[in-house]
Design a protein around this motif. Structure first.
Motif, PDB file in Angstrom:
ATOM      1  N   ASP A 273       0.792  -1.226   0.000  1.00 51.01           N
ATOM      2  CA  ASP A 273       0.000   0.000   0.000  1.00 51.01           C
ATOM      3  C   ASP A 273       0.829   1.284   0.000  1.00 51.01           C
ATOM      4  O   ASP A 273       0.282   2.380   0.013  1.00 51.01           O
ATOM      5  CB  ASP A 273      -0.939   0.000   1.217  1.00 51.01           C
ATOM      6  N   PHE A 274       2.141   1.155  -0.007  1.00 46.91           N
ATOM      7  CA  PHE A 274       2.995   2.346  -0.039  1.00 46.91           C
ATOM      8  C   PHE A 274       2.979   2.943  -1.441  1.00 46.91           C
ATOM      9  O   PHE A 274       3.256   2.267  -2.429  1.00 46.91           O
ATOM     10  CB  PHE A 274       4.416   1.974   0.356  1.00 46.91           C
ATOM     11  N   ALA A 275       2.665   4.250  -1.532  1.00 48.55           N
ATOM     12  CA  ALA A 275       2.489   4.890  -2.840  1.00 48.55           C
ATOM     13  C   ALA A 275       3.498   5.990  -3.125  1.00 48.55           C
ATOM     14  O   ALA A 275       3.359   6.704  -4.117  1.00 48.55           O
ATOM     15  CB  ALA A 275       1.064   5.448  -2.950  1.00 48.55           C
ATOM     16  N   GLY A 276       4.509   6.154  -2.267  1.00 50.88           N
ATOM     17  CA  GLY A 276       5.526   7.147  -2.560  1.00 50.88           C
ATOM     18  C   GLY A 276       5.702   8.158  -1.443  1.00 50.88           C
ATOM     19  O   GLY A 276       5.158   8.018  -0.347  1.00 50.88           O
ATOM     20  N   VAL A 277       6.476   9.206  -1.738  1.00 49.74           N
ATOM     21  CA  VAL A 277       6.807  10.237  -0.762  1.00 49.74           C
ATOM     22  C   VAL A 277       6.335  11.598  -1.267  1.00 49.74           C
ATOM     23  O   VAL A 277       6.467  11.914  -2.454  1.00 49.74           O
ATOM     24  CB  VAL A 277       8.322  10.270  -0.491  1.00 49.74           C
ATOM     25  N   VAL A 278       5.789  12.383  -0.348  1.00 48.83           N
ATOM     26  CA  VAL A 278       5.291  13.726  -0.653  1.00 48.83           C
ATOM     27  C   VAL A 278       6.198  14.748   0.030  1.00 48.83           C
ATOM     28  O   VAL A 278       6.656  14.529   1.156  1.00 48.83           O
ATOM     29  CB  VAL A 278       3.842  13.895  -0.151  1.00 48.83           C
ATOM     30  N   VAL A 279       6.440  15.874  -0.644  1.00 48.94           N
ATOM     31  CA  VAL A 279       7.315  16.911  -0.103  1.00 48.94           C
ATOM     32  C   VAL A 279       6.497  18.130   0.313  1.00 48.94           C
ATOM     33  O   VAL A 279       5.665  18.640  -0.456  1.00 48.94           O
ATOM     34  CB  VAL A 279       8.376  17.341  -1.125  1.00 48.94           C
ATOM     35  N   HIS A 280       6.735  18.586   1.516  1.00 52.75           N
ATOM     36  CA  HIS A 280       6.122  19.814   2.031  1.00 52.75           C
ATOM     37  C   HIS A 280       7.210  20.878   2.125  1.00 52.75           C
ATOM     38  O   HIS A 280       8.122  20.759   2.927  1.00 52.75           O
ATOM     39  CB  HIS A 280       5.521  19.570   3.420  1.00 52.75           C
ATOM     40  N   ASP A 281       7.097  21.920   1.304  1.00 55.82           N
ATOM     41  CA  ASP A 281       6.209  22.049   0.187  1.00 55.82           C
ATOM     42  C   ASP A 281       7.015  22.336  -1.064  1.00 55.82           C
ATOM     43  O   ASP A 281       8.236  22.351  -1.013  1.00 55.82           O
ATOM     44  CB  ASP A 281       5.145  23.117   0.435  1.00 55.82           C
ATOM     45  N   LEU A 282       6.372  22.586  -2.194  1.00 54.08           N
ATOM     46  CA  LEU A 282       7.096  22.714  -3.446  1.00 54.08           C
ATOM     47  C   LEU A 282       8.026  23.922  -3.454  1.00 54.08           C
ATOM     48  O   LEU A 282       9.168  23.844  -3.929  1.00 54.08           O
ATOM     49  CB  LEU A 282       6.106  22.801  -4.610  1.00 54.08           C
TER      50      LEU A 282
END
Length: 290
Positions: A273-282
């Motif tokens: 279920d791992f879908a990646g990494v998100v960065v805060h913020d652009l």
């Protein structure tokens, strides 16, 4: 910041030349460096981890939508969460969404306030205006009730309100709803955590740490709960200044952060279920030195 086993000597050497380098792990745990723009399996694996970024359209910088969109696409992002004011999309939102789409990115409407956990209908009202023009693919809620003064005394009720807000937005818009959650809730409020997860289509865990080991440690129980509940999730890293040491990449290089993200992806690639990494913020990500 020490990157430990996630930084190779070759990667450090190339960094001096301004070439973004990453670590690729072999089946036996060995590591070697790889460029983000490298063709073939290694480059694709690295890019696949960096999934999305928040885009807060605030007053920190006037901003250039085309520049931000180009940067996001070049760094491997596939989606952005663009903040939408309470009154609905303004011209800046429209221009930013258009630029992101030209760069080939999916775009979610980003909104939230702790008060929405007290009054979930506010989330529904906002979502009606946010989606009226058909600008967005999905919805992303950043409500964070654990920041309110009456937390944790009213924690159960506030998480129930967050769950209701997510359900209302889903029913109102017909779009997929992703909810930001603090990982510790899986331990301190397991029932409320599960209730929110059940109301959302996906979860972004705010696993703000600056090493691979610490990101995985702080999110361990939450990841186990999400896997048990069968819910897709992403982890997140922060680039904005923080008063808590070890929770942000502010003051570090872009390459350091992306090395850590690559390490996270490699170690979790077997998790269903791992879908990646998100960065805060652009904007913070782009502001990091190379």
């Amino acid at each position: 910041m020490s990157l430990g086993p996630y930084a190779s000597r070759a990667g450090r050497g190339e960094l001096a030349l301004g070439v973004p380098m990453f670590v690729v792990f072999g089946e036996n745990g060995s590591a070697r460096s790889a460029r983000r723009d490298q063709p073939g399996e290694d480059g694709a694996a690295i890019r696949s981890v960096m999934d999305a970024a928040w885009v807060w359209l605030d007053d920190r910088e006037p901003g250039n939508a085309e520049m931000l969109a180009g940067f996001a696409g070049a760094r491997g992002a596939r989606e952005v969460f663009v903040s939408v004011p309470w009154r609905g999309p303004d011209q800046r939102v429209v221009e930013t969404v258009a630029a992101m789409r030209r760069a080939g990115l999916r775009v979610s409407a980003l909104g939230g306030s702790g008060e929405w956990a007290k009054q979930p209908q506010l989330a529904r009202e906002w979502s009606v205006r946010a989606t009226a023009g058909g600008l967005f693919d999905d919805m992303h809620l950043d409500i964070e009730p654990w920041t309110l003064p009456n937390w944790p005394a009213s924690g159960a009720a506030l998480l129930a309100g967050l769950a209701q807000a997510a359900a209302l937005v889903s029913a109102t818009t017909g779009l997929s709803v992703d909810v930001d959650l603090a990982p510790h809730l899986a331990h301190t409020h397991p029932a409320g955590f599960a209730e929110v997860v059940a109301s959302a289509d996906a979860v972004t865990l705010m696993s703000y740490r600056d090493t691979v080991q610490d990101v995985l440690a702080v999110s361990t129980q939450a990841r186990r709960s999400l896997t048990r509940l069968g819910r897709r999730y992403r982890l997140a890293v922060d680039t904005l200044p923080s008063g808590d040491p070890g929770t942000s990449f502010a003051g570090h290089s872009r390459c350091e952060m992306e090395l850590v993200v690559a390490g996270i992806g490699e170690l979790l690639r077997g998790e269903r279920d791992f879908a990646g990494v998100v960065v805060h913020d652009l904007l913070g990500w782009r502001s990091l030195p190379p």
